[in-house]
Structure formats: structure tokens, C-alpha cells
Design a protein around this motif. Structure first.
Motif, PDB file in Angstrom:
ATOM      1  N   MET A   1      73.007 -14.594 -23.052  1.00 38.88           N
ATOM      2  CA  MET A   1      73.212 -13.828 -21.830  1.00 38.88           C
ATOM      3  C   MET A   1      73.138 -12.323 -22.122  1.00 38.88           C
ATOM      4  N   LEU A   2      72.561 -11.572 -21.164  1.00 41.12           N
ATOM      5  CA  LEU A   2      72.521 -10.130 -21.306  1.00 41.12           C
ATOM      6  C   LEU A   2      73.841  -9.544 -20.842  1.00 41.12           C
ATOM      7  N   ASN A   3      74.360  -8.572 -21.588  1.00 44.37           N
ATOM      8  CA  ASN A   3      75.570  -7.878 -21.180  1.00 44.37           C
ATOM      9  C   ASN A   3      75.171  -6.699 -20.304  1.00 44.37           C
ATOM     10  N   PHE A  14      71.650   1.234 -20.645  1.00 46.95           N
ATOM     11  CA  PHE A  14      70.887   0.335 -21.505  1.00 46.95           C
ATOM     12  C   PHE A  14      70.973  -1.099 -20.998  1.00 46.95           C
ATOM     13  N   GLY A  15      72.133  -1.510 -20.493  1.00 50.30           N
ATOM     14  CA  GLY A  15      72.272  -2.865 -19.975  1.00 50.30           C
ATOM     15  C   GLY A  15      71.276  -3.167 -18.860  1.00 50.30           C
ATOM     16  N   TRP A  16      71.137  -2.225 -17.926  1.00 51.11           N
ATOM     17  CA  TRP A  16      70.175  -2.431 -16.839  1.00 51.11           C
ATOM     18  C   TRP A  16      68.729  -2.353 -17.339  1.00 51.11           C
ATOM     19  N   LEU A  17      68.475  -1.427 -18.269  1.00 48.31           N
ATOM     20  CA  LEU A  17      67.124  -1.322 -18.825  1.00 48.31           C
ATOM     21  C   LEU A  17      66.753  -2.608 -19.546  1.00 48.31           C
ATOM     22  N   TRP A  18      67.686  -3.154 -20.289  1.00 46.49           N
ATOM     23  CA  TRP A  18      67.451  -4.404 -21.017  1.00 46.49           C
ATOM     24  C   TRP A  18      67.227  -5.563 -20.051  1.00 46.49           C
ATOM     25  N   ALA A  19      68.036  -5.600 -18.986  1.00 46.38           N
ATOM     26  CA  ALA A  19      67.868  -6.663 -17.992  1.00 46.38           C
ATOM     27  C   ALA A  19      66.502  -6.572 -17.308  1.00 46.38           C
ATOM     28  N   ALA A 137      71.155   7.609 -32.160  1.00 48.45           N
ATOM     29  CA  ALA A 137      70.216   7.291 -33.245  1.00 48.45           C
ATOM     30  C   ALA A 137      70.662   6.075 -34.046  1.00 48.45           C
ATOM     31  N   ASP A 138      71.990   5.959 -34.294  1.00 44.49           N
ATOM     32  CA  ASP A 138      72.454   4.828 -35.100  1.00 44.49           C
ATOM     33  C   ASP A 138      72.503   3.515 -34.326  1.00 44.49           C
ATOM     34  N   GLY A 139      72.192   3.567 -33.038  1.00 41.83           N
ATOM     35  CA  GLY A 139      72.146   2.342 -32.247  1.00 41.83           C
ATOM     36  C   GLY A 139      70.742   1.886 -31.905  1.00 41.83           C
ATOM     37  N   LEU A 140      69.735   2.665 -32.334  1.00 43.58           N
ATOM     38  CA  LEU A 140      68.355   2.343 -31.947  1.00 43.58           C
ATOM     39  C   LEU A 140      67.873   1.030 -32.539  1.00 43.58           C
ATOM     40  N   LEU A 141      68.237   0.740 -33.776  1.00 46.95           N
ATOM     41  CA  LEU A 141      67.786  -0.519 -34.378  1.00 46.95           C
ATOM     42  C   LEU A 141      68.401  -1.709 -33.661  1.00 46.95           C
ATOM     43  N   VAL A 142      69.661  -1.588 -33.234  1.00 43.85           N
ATOM     44  CA  VAL A 142      70.287  -2.657 -32.442  1.00 43.85           C
ATOM     45  C   VAL A 142      69.531  -2.833 -31.127  1.00 43.85           C
ATOM     46  N   ALA A 143      69.214  -1.721 -30.469  1.00 41.64           N
ATOM     47  CA  ALA A 143      68.517  -1.777 -29.178  1.00 41.64           C
ATOM     48  C   ALA A 143      67.123  -2.370 -29.327  1.00 41.64           C
ATOM     49  N   THR A 144      66.353  -1.884 -30.296  1.00 43.10           N
ATOM     50  CA  THR A 144      64.993  -2.398 -30.462  1.00 43.10           C
ATOM     51  C   THR A 144      65.006  -3.863 -30.902  1.00 43.10           C
ATOM     52  N   SER A 145      66.024  -4.272 -31.662  1.00 37.55           N
ATOM     53  CA  SER A 145      66.136  -5.677 -32.055  1.00 37.55           C
ATOM     54  C   SER A 145      66.410  -6.552 -30.839  1.00 37.55           C
ATOM     55  N   ARG A 146      67.214  -6.058 -29.900  1.00 36.98           N
ATOM     56  CA  ARG A 146      67.483  -6.828 -28.683  1.00 36.98           C
ATOM     57  C   ARG A 146      66.222  -6.982 -27.832  1.00 36.98           C
TER      58      ARG A 146
END
Length: 427
Positions: A1-3, A14-19, A137-146
């Protein structure tokens, strides 16, 4: 599920962008290979025609997108993302309408492919630049991995569902679903309530051709980005060039039904789910340079296995095993490269660099796709796939041996240098 919303650790925006990305990714997954299927089943297209559809759409779309980089750089990104989603919805929706009216033509398929390719380049550049402003910057790898994980989960589910839908409801059914997904994506992006950061103001006078070339100039001046750029363009182009050839070989020459064709590419995408979930952990354990070098090499070693496809169950197993290995390696490599590229690009160059990267990738893919389509007409699909696999084995030599550290932003044009000198003088 997407948060979605406040539950997302990376923030509500980011949550809406990811959704929004997820819904369009699932639509694309369901519509996987839809244009090729429609061209083959409705127009009885052969290898050259299917390749032309794929390549000409990419090439003309890239041509239309050339001015978009400098235009996007100094404008708000969310309205651009919404507009490009609406354009893709309208373009794709015209195909089932024409089909039901009995007027669907190859020319219309080509026009839609062009518009959607240009819109995709614009959306990719805008969303990448926007992502850099809402995620640290330190969250970009988490974001791109998602994003990578979502892509592969959609590809696991989408093609079998799409193949079944085509078999039950007709060849344009999945295009209807794909079109609707872009409309839902636009609504998701519009739902973001967080104000967007103001775009980078222009510090130079308008110089259209200089601005257009800035993305490529920046990439070519950056030692590691330059090598990754050429490697990525060639690897993606050679892999994608064999897709229409492989479609014709499996559907026409070897007699695989559409649902088996979809299944052959859906099951291996579990490797994408695994790889994208492992990417940040592998990078943390081994380091970015090792991940990019090792998995950048491994992803090029698998496609040669497609030469050995045979009819029946044995052929399906060969496709699945080959694609699984390729996708596993690519899904570890891709998010690490995406994060590295964003972190090593100046903030006022993001849109232009991403646009230049996408345009060149699309153009390279288009040229190689049409070349391999013509090659397949003369040599047969199997020989064309073999040549692509052999050439891919040489692409790891383009990877950089060492990664450059992030460089401070610096002006690259005379006007920018003059502006900066003036600011320093006033200070």
C-alpha cells in the motif's frame, strides 16, 4: 500500500506524487505492448512496420521535446505535469474512439505515439526537478527506489491483466485503461496542497539556442555523468530495439498466444520488485560506486539469452529466466543512478539535464529500433536479437571507474559569469 498524505515519511507532497505515478504506472503496465499488438492484429504489421511505429514515435516526440528543457527550468513544475498527463489521456483516448468508428489507421497510431513520447519526456523532466525540491538529498535513494518498485509491481500485474483483457474485450481495451490512468494521475498531482517552491529565476538574457544546449553541455562537462549518459543511452537503446523484433518472433513466428506473451514478461518483473527493494540496502552496504559498476555490468549480460527462445514451455522458461536476471540487475542499478544524477546536478540545471537525457535516450532508442527492425527483415528476428546481445557485452567499458563528488554550482555561460561577477562586486 502507498502511504499517501501525512503518513508518508517523505512528506505529503511525495505521497501524492507517488500515488499519481503508481496509477499511471499500472495503466502503462496493463497497456504493455498495446501499440504493437494493435498494429500486428489490426493492421497485420510486420517487423519493419512495428519497429517504425516504435522508433518514429520516439524520434519525433524527442524532436518536439527539444525546446522543453529550458522552458521547464524556469516555470512551476506541477502545472506542466498535470498538462502532460491530460495530453496523454486525450491522445490515447482517440485510438479506441477511431477503432470503434472503423477509421483507425497506422498514421493515427504514429501521431499518438509521437505526442505521448513528447509528453513523457516533459513529464519526466518536470517530475524529476520537482522531486528534488520536496525530498531531501539523503532521501532521494529511498524515493527513487519506491518509484522503481512501483514500476516493476505494475509490470508484474499489468501485462497478464492486459493480455486477458485484450483476449476477452478486444485489442484496444488496454489503451482505454492506460488513457484513464493518466487522467487519474493528473487529479492526484492536482491534489497536492503544499505550495511549490518558486522556480529558479533567470539570471541571463534569453538565448534560446544556448539554453537548449545547456543540458547536453552540462552532462558532457561532467566526467561521471558523461560516461553514465553514453552507457545508459546505448544499453537502453539496444534492449528496447529488440522489443518489437521479439514481439514479432514470439507472436508471429513462434505462435505464442497474446496471454503467454504477456505472462513471459510479467513473471520476471518480480525481479524488479526484489531489486528495487534491495537497492538502498545494497548501496549502503557496498557503496554507490560498487553498485553502479557491478550491476551496470551485469544488466548487459542477460539479453543474449533471448537468442535461444523456442516454441512452447521451454521458450517461455528461457524468456522468463533471461528477463528475470536482466530486470533484477537493472532495478538495483536504476534508482541508485537516478539518485546519484539528481544529487550531482546543480539545482538550476535539473530540468534541462533531465530533458537532454530523456531526449537522447529516446532518439537513440528510436534509431536503434528502426535499424533492428530493418535488420530483422533481412536476417530474421533471431539474428537481430543475437547482434544486440553481443553489442551489449561491450557497454560496461563505458561505465566510469570512479564517481565524482558533487561539484559546486558554477556558471557555464558568459552571461551567467558576468551576472555572478556583478553580484560579488555588489557584495
Amino acid at each position: 500500500m502507498l502511504n499517501i498524505g501525512r503518513r508518508s515519511k517523505l512528506g505529503e507532497a511525495f505521497g501524492w506524487l507517488w500515488a499519481a505515478y503508481a496509477v499511471s504506472a499500472y495503466g502503462t503496465g496493463i497497456g504493455f505492448g498495446a501499440f504493437s499488438v494493435v498494429a500486428i492484429t489490426v493492421s497485420s504489421a510486420g517487423s519493419a512496420e512495428v519497429a517504425a511505429l516504435s522508433s518514429a514515435g520516439l524520434a519525433m516526440g524527442a524532436l518536439l521535446a527539444i525546446p522543453l528543457g529550458p522552458w521547464l527550468e524556469f516555470r512551476a513544475k506541477r502545472p506542466v505535469m498535470i498538462a502532460t498527463d491530460v495530453v496523454r489521456f486525450a491522445a490515447l483516448a482517440s485510438i479506441p474512439l477511431a477503432y470503434w468508428l472503423g477509421v483507425l489507421s497506422f498514421a493515427q497510431l504514429l501521431l499518438v505515439a509521437t505526442l505521448t513520447a513528447a509528453a513523457k519526456i516533459a513529464f519526466t523532466a518536470a517530475s524529476g526537478a520537482y522531486l528534488r525540491t520536496i525530498v531531501p538529498a539523503d532521501g532521494l535513494l529511498v524515493a527513487t527506489s519506491r518509484f522503481e518498485s512501483t514500476t516493476w509491481s505494475a509490470t508484474v500485474i499489468g501485462p497478464p491483466v492486459g493480455g486477458a483483457a485484450i483476449g476477452l474485450l478486444g485489442p484496444v481495451t488496454t489503451i482505454v485503461i492506460d488513457a484513464t490512468s493518466y487522467l487519474l494521475s493528473a487529479l492526484g498531482i492536482a491534489a497536492i496542497r503544499q505550495p511549490e517552491q518558486p522556480p529558479t529565476p533567470r539570471t541571463t538574457s534569453t538565448r534560446r539556442w544556448s539554453d537548449i544546449a545547456e543540458g547536453w553541455r552540462y552532462i558532457l562537462a561532467h566526467h561521471t555523468l558523461r560516461r553514465f549518459f553514453f552507457n545508459t543511452v546505448l544499453v537502453n537503446g539496444l534492449i528496447m530495439a529488440t522489443e518489437p523484433v521479439l514481439s514479432v518472433m514470439m507472436l508471429s513466428h513462434l505462435g505464442f498466444p497474446v496471454w503467454q506473451y504477456g505472462l513471459a514478461f510479467a513473471v520476471p518483473c518480480a525481479g524488479g520488485l526484489i531489486g528495487s527493494r534491495l537497492a538502498r540496502h545494497v548501496a549502503a552496504h557496498c557503496g554507490e560506486p560498487t553498485v553502479l559498476r557491478v550491476f551496470g555490468t551485469l544488466r548487459a549480460c542477460w539479453p543474449l539469452g533471448l537468442v535461444f527462445i523456442q516454441p512452447g514451455v521451454a521458450g517461455l522458461v528461457i524468456v522468463m529466466a533471461t528477463e528475470f536476471g536482466l530486470i533484477l540487475c537493472a532495478s538495483i542499478f536504476n534508482p541508485v543512478l537516478a539518485a546519484y544524477r539528481l544529487n550531482n546536478t546543480d539545482a538550476d540545471r535539473h530540468a534541462r539535464v533531465l530533458t537532454a537525457w530523456s531526449i537522447t535516450t529516446s532518439t537513440g532508442t528510436a534509431v536503434l529500433t528502426v535499424s533492428w527492425g530493418l535488420l530483422a527483415e533481412f536476417t530474421g528476428p533471431r539474428a537481430a536479437i543475437a547482434l544486440a546481445g553481443i553489442l551489449l557485452l561491450g557497454t560496461p567499458f563505458l561505465l566510469p571507474r570512479k564517481l565524482a563528488k558533487p561539484e559546486p554550482a558554477s556558471p557555464t555561460t558568459p552571461d551567467e559569469q558576468s551576472a555572478l561577477s556583478g553580484e560579488r562586486a555588489r557584495a
